[in-house]
Design a protein around this motif. Structure first.
Motif, PDB file in Angstrom:
ATOM      1  N   TYR A 160       0.815 -10.136  -8.954  1.00  0.00           N
ATOM      2  CA  TYR A 160      -0.508  -9.824  -9.504  1.00  0.00           C
ATOM      3  C   TYR A 160      -1.345  -9.058  -8.487  1.00  0.00           C
ATOM      4  N   VAL A 161      -1.360  -9.547  -7.260  1.00  0.00           N
ATOM      5  CA  VAL A 161      -2.109  -8.878  -6.193  1.00  0.00           C
ATOM      6  C   VAL A 161      -1.604  -7.454  -6.007  1.00  0.00           C
ATOM      7  N   ASP A 162      -0.296  -7.284  -5.960  1.00  0.00           N
ATOM      8  CA  ASP A 162       0.265  -5.948  -5.733  1.00  0.00           C
ATOM      9  C   ASP A 162      -0.127  -4.981  -6.846  1.00  0.00           C
ATOM     10  N   ALA A 163      -0.159  -5.463  -8.092  1.00  0.00           N
ATOM     11  CA  ALA A 163      -0.553  -4.607  -9.215  1.00  0.00           C
ATOM     12  C   ALA A 163      -2.018  -4.212  -9.105  1.00  0.00           C
ATOM     13  N   GLN A 164      -2.862  -5.159  -8.710  1.00  0.00           N
ATOM     14  CA  GLN A 164      -4.286  -4.862  -8.539  1.00  0.00           C
ATOM     15  C   GLN A 164      -4.492  -3.844  -7.416  1.00  0.00           C
ATOM     16  N   VAL A 165      -3.746  -3.997  -6.349  1.00  0.00           N
ATOM     17  CA  VAL A 165      -3.880  -3.078  -5.216  1.00  0.00           C
ATOM     18  C   VAL A 165      -3.390  -1.681  -5.597  1.00  0.00           C
ATOM     19  N   ARG A 166      -2.322  -1.591  -6.371  1.00  0.00           N
ATOM     20  CA  ARG A 166      -1.859  -0.271  -6.817  1.00  0.00           C
ATOM     21  C   ARG A 166      -2.907   0.429  -7.664  1.00  0.00           C
ATOM     22  N   GLN A 167      -3.530  -0.326  -8.564  1.00  0.00           N
ATOM     23  CA  GLN A 167      -4.592   0.270  -9.373  1.00  0.00           C
ATOM     24  C   GLN A 167      -5.754   0.708  -8.491  1.00  0.00           C
ATOM     25  N   TRP A 168      -6.066  -0.102  -7.499  1.00  0.00           N
ATOM     26  CA  TRP A 168      -7.129   0.246  -6.550  1.00  0.00           C
ATOM     27  C   TRP A 168      -6.803   1.568  -5.858  1.00  0.00           C
ATOM     28  N   GLY A 169      -5.552   1.757  -5.475  1.00  0.00           N
ATOM     29  CA  GLY A 169      -5.156   2.999  -4.819  1.00  0.00           C
ATOM     30  C   GLY A 169      -5.289   4.194  -5.742  1.00  0.00           C
ATOM     31  N   THR A 170      -4.939   4.014  -7.006  1.00  0.00           N
ATOM     32  CA  THR A 170      -5.113   5.087  -7.985  1.00  0.00           C
ATOM     33  C   THR A 170      -6.582   5.456  -8.115  1.00  0.00           C
ATOM     34  N   ASP A 171      -7.435   4.439  -8.155  1.00  0.00           N
ATOM     35  CA  ASP A 171      -8.876   4.686  -8.265  1.00  0.00           C
ATOM     36  C   ASP A 171      -9.423   5.350  -7.008  1.00  0.00           C
ATOM     37  N   LEU A 172      -8.887   4.999  -5.846  1.00  0.00           N
ATOM     38  CA  LEU A 172      -9.333   5.624  -4.604  1.00  0.00           C
ATOM     39  C   LEU A 172      -9.009   7.115  -4.617  1.00  0.00           C
ATOM     40  N   GLN A 173      -7.843   7.468  -5.095  1.00  0.00           N
ATOM     41  CA  GLN A 173      -7.498   8.883  -5.187  1.00  0.00           C
ATOM     42  C   GLN A 173      -8.422   9.603  -6.167  1.00  0.00           C
ATOM     43  N   ASP A 174      -8.799   8.921  -7.234  1.00  0.00           N
ATOM     44  CA  ASP A 174      -9.752   9.489  -8.187  1.00  0.00           C
ATOM     45  C   ASP A 174     -11.086   9.758  -7.505  1.00  0.00           C
ATOM     46  N   LEU A 175     -11.536   8.813  -6.675  1.00  0.00           N
ATOM     47  CA  LEU A 175     -12.791   9.003  -5.944  1.00  0.00           C
ATOM     48  C   LEU A 175     -12.722  10.253  -5.076  1.00  0.00           C
TER      49      LEU A 175
END
Length: 291
Positions: A160-175
């Motif tokens: 679960y943590v790893d999935a949340q962190v991957r989404q966070w990374g996708t959002d960081l690239q969007d930023l």
């Protein structure tokens, strides 16, 4: 005019200050040897919360603050080039709507005026910005950790943590993409984060909880480090041993104090001012403080 405030006064001033903030029409980016315009993206760290002289959120000229953003602004101003800046940092902010939604789900909603970096900060990056810092992840890590500890991951909290962190990374690239769309020629510097499991605010927590927070923090730092592939310069806070000393922290054990912010600024200045491109250390001892 003194634009620093005692910690207790920040909350009272915050809403009125943010309500008065206005964006400027973007202009063409300045040449690399021309004027400097520095824009800071962040949360409470960006106003120096926890220091002896924090700034009012969105205050335009808080050069005397003790946070790392204010220290960097002073250093850039001392280059002798024409200088301007905008500090968009908002206490309590998180990276993205995905983290906002998760915070709401676990019962700790983000104040709507604060919101997230993508929606509340990126649209206000001036077009003439030449230098940008991004520091994200602290509030986000705590929210992801709270969700994992509340059982959102079921029998496999690690996945679960790893999935949340991957989404966070996708959002960081969007930023980063959104910042570049507004200031295409800006030098962007991103600070990774320390291993929160080694922070004083978690010192009394069980090892199992620290291990989850370590997994989140290291994962978030790796997502920041991956921005090197997007021509973003990385500041490796994770592996700076000075940031694990209790003396680097404010009394809450989470925010840096004056000494911690001084380390942030010292580590960040070579990349921001001079374009120094250091490789993050992916094998330092600080990445694994707990099993």
């Amino acid at each position: 005019m003194n634009r620093t405030l005692p910690i207790a006064a920040l909350v009272a001033c915050f809403c009125s200050v943010i309500a008065c903030s206005k964006s400027e029409n973007p202009t063409s980016p300045t040449p690399s040897d021309g004027p400097i315009f520095y824009t800071a993206i962040g949360a409470s760290d960006g106003i120096g919360f926890g220091s002896s002289a924090p700034c009012i959120p969105l205050a335009p000229d808080c050069f005397e603050g003790k946070g790392y953003v204010q220290s960097l602004a002073r250093s850039l101003r001392e280059t002798g080039r024409d200088f301007g800046w905008r500090n968009l940092s908002l206490p309590g902010a998180v990276l993205s709507k995905a983290i906002e939604d998760l915070a709401r789900d676990v019962g700790t909603p983000i104040e709507s005026l604060v919101g997230n970096f993508i929606e509340r900060q990126a649209p206000f990056v001036p077009g003439n910005t030449t230098h940008v810092t991004i520091f994200a992840g602290g509030n986000d890590a705590n929210i992801i950790g709270r969700a994992a500890l509340a059982g959102r991951g079921g029998s496999d909290p690690g996945a679960y943590v790893d999935a949340q962190v991957r989404q966070w990374g996708t959002d960081l690239q969007d930023l980063v993409t959104r910042i570049r769309s507004r200031a295409p020629n800006a030098r962007i510097v991103a600070l990774n984060m320390i291993n929160l499991a080694g922070s004083p605010y978690l010192a009394s927590r069980p090892t199992s909880e620290k291990s989850i927070m370590q997994r989140i923090a290291v994962g978030i730092s790796d997502q920041v480090n991956a921005l090197r592939n997007n021509n973003v310069l990385i500041v490796d806070l994770m592996c700076d041993s000075r940031l694990y000393a209790p003396s680097s922290y404010a009394s809450d054990g989470f925010h840096p104090g004056d000494a911690g912010y001084a380390v942030f600024a010292e580590d960040t200045l070579p990349a921001l001012r001079d374009g120094v491109n250091n490789q993050p250390n992916t094998g330092c001892a600080q990445r694994r403080l707990f099993p």
